[in-house]
Write an enzyme that holds these catalytic residues in place. Sequence first.
Site, PDB file in Angstrom:
ATOM      1  N   ASN A   1      -0.142  -0.069   6.579  1.00  0.00           N
ATOM      2  CA  ASN A   1       0.187   1.223   5.978  1.00  0.00           C
ATOM      3  C   ASN A   1       0.807   0.941   4.613  1.00  0.00           C
ATOM      4  OD1 ASN A   1       1.177   3.714   5.287  1.00  0.00           O
ATOM      5  ND2 ASN A   1       2.673   3.837   6.963  1.00  0.00           N
ATOM      6  N   TRP A   2       0.019   1.182   3.572  1.00  0.00           N
ATOM      7  CA  TRP A   2       0.489   0.831   2.225  1.00  0.00           C
ATOM      8  C   TRP A   2       1.432   1.868   1.623  1.00  0.00           C
ATOM      9  CZ3 TRP A   2      -4.536  -1.441  -0.501  1.00  0.00           C
ATOM     10  CH2 TRP A   2      -4.734  -2.747  -0.039  1.00  0.00           C
ATOM     11  N   LYS A   3       1.588   2.989   2.298  1.00  0.00           N
ATOM     12  CA  LYS A   3       2.510   4.037   1.822  1.00  0.00           C
ATOM     13  C   LYS A   3       2.241   4.362   0.341  1.00  0.00           C
ATOM     14  CE  LYS A   3       5.676   2.714   5.450  1.00  0.00           C
ATOM     15  NZ  LYS A   3       7.018   2.714   5.994  1.00  0.00           N
TER      16      LYS A   3
ATOM     17  N   HIS B   1       3.163  10.353  10.954  1.00  0.00           N
ATOM     18  CA  HIS B   1       4.105   9.268  10.668  1.00  0.00           C
ATOM     19  C   HIS B   1       5.506   9.866  10.491  1.00  0.00           C
ATOM     20  CE1 HIS B   1       6.190   6.090   8.530  1.00  0.00           C
ATOM     21  NE2 HIS B   1       5.265   5.257   8.980  1.00  0.00           N
TER      22      HIS B   1
ATOM     23  N   GLU C   1       6.480   4.034  16.959  1.00  0.00           N
ATOM     24  CA  GLU C   1       7.302   3.570  15.838  1.00  0.00           C
ATOM     25  C   GLU C   1       8.697   4.173  15.963  1.00  0.00           C
ATOM     26  OE1 GLU C   1       4.803   2.207  12.292  1.00  0.00           O
ATOM     27  OE2 GLU C   1       5.095   4.350  12.063  1.00  0.00           O
TER      28      GLU C   1
ATOM     29  N   GLY D   1      11.255   0.130   8.379  1.00  0.00           N
ATOM     30  CA  GLY D   1      11.841  -0.228   7.090  1.00  0.00           C
ATOM     31  C   GLY D   1      13.266  -0.756   7.177  1.00  0.00           C
TER      32      GLY D   1
ATOM     33  N   SER E   1       9.183  -2.649  10.977  1.00  0.00           N
ATOM     34  CA  SER E   1       9.674  -3.947  10.488  1.00  0.00           C
ATOM     35  C   SER E   1       8.947  -5.155  11.069  1.00  0.00           C
ATOM     36  CB  SER E   1      11.190  -4.069  10.736  1.00  0.00           C
ATOM     37  OG  SER E   1      11.877  -3.073  10.022  1.00  0.00           O
TER      38      SER E   1
ATOM     39  N   GLY F   1       4.074  -1.893   7.607  1.00  0.00           N
ATOM     40  CA  GLY F   1       4.320  -1.282   6.301  1.00  0.00           C
ATOM     41  C   GLY F   1       4.591  -2.341   5.239  1.00  0.00           C
ATOM     42  N   GLY F   2       5.877  -2.552   4.949  1.00  0.00           N
ATOM     43  CA  GLY F   2       6.286  -3.457   3.865  1.00  0.00           C
ATOM     44  C   GLY F   2       5.578  -4.806   3.853  1.00  0.00           C
TER      45      GLY F   2
HETATM   46  P1  PGA Z   1       7.651  -1.109   8.023  1.00  0.00           P
HETATM   47  O1  PGA Z   1       6.837   0.278   8.138  1.00  0.00           O
HETATM   48  O2  PGA Z   1       6.755  -2.178   8.582  1.00  0.00           O
HETATM   49  O3  PGA Z   1       7.915  -1.277   6.555  1.00  0.00           O
HETATM   50  O4  PGA Z   1       8.891  -0.949   8.840  1.00  0.00           O
HETATM   51  C1  PGA Z   1       6.068   0.573   9.260  1.00  0.00           C
HETATM   52  C2  PGA Z   1       5.537   1.974   9.147  1.00  0.00           C
HETATM   53  O5  PGA Z   1       6.247   2.827   8.590  1.00  0.00           O
HETATM   54  O6  PGA Z   1       4.407   2.274   9.573  1.00  0.00           O
END
Ligand code: PGA
Length: 261
Positions: free
Chosen positions: A11-13, A97, A169, A175, A219, A240-241
């Site tokens: 998920n590149w946000k 999300h 999640e 995050g 995370s 994500g990150g």
């Molecule tokens: P994260 O994000 O890996 O940066 O915690 C996951 C997500 O929001 O799908």
Amino acid sequence: MNRPLTYLVANWKLHMTGKEAKNFFRELLPLSLPSSVRLWIAPPYTAIPASISCMANTPFLAIGSQNVSMHDQGAYTGEVSAAMVRAEGCLFSLIGHSERRTLFSETNATIKEKIKRALDARLIPILCIGETIEEREQGKTRVVLEEMLDTTIGHLSFREARKLFLAYEPIWAIGSGRAADVEVVSEAHLICRQYLSRKWKREGEEEMGECIPILYGGSVNPSNLAPFLDCKQIDGALIGGASLKIETMRQLIQLVEDRLT
Ligand code: PGA
């Protein structure tokens, strides 16, 4: 049990231009993956066409969107429909999300509509659910997850429900740099699987809770992915990150490869 695949979903946000996405894929594509692994990437809308243009001959790779509109078409400035992203070549969409819920006021009622639009457009909906830290500490995790599921997908037919993916999640893990323990995730996935099997019972069919892939997100990074891959309840990760840097993606892919080969 009919869940033979492991999914890494990125998920590149709000990151990556089309050009940056192309550079990312240029480095990613030479990597090989075991045939049981799927690498799915959700870029921002504007980087979807560039990402899809990079995908020739890579059956393990698919592109999706991070969101879709609850509307089909009309006077909804700024919206992008499920049919539009499908027409660009997307396979799936994240839906509900927690950042959409908390920052953009999405409710279970709007998420229900989005799931419907995605299914109508033949996109795989990856429904994201998870509890807050307060809800967990008050022992409400089961109630919260079941309510999220019931109000967004509880009305679907057996055939529609069979097309879903879930992503558990927990909001407190996203995050934060602190992923949930695998036992906590396994328990939450079991709650979801029990709900699915209870809700859609059909003579002679496999239990719904055994068919639907459920991912863990929050995370995930190369130092904590391995135990999640080893847990039968978990079909992969929503990342994500750690999905933004080619080097960490390479490490995540390597971990999956080491585990499965
Ligand atoms: P994260 O994000 O890996 O940066 O915690 C996951 C997500 O929001 O799908």
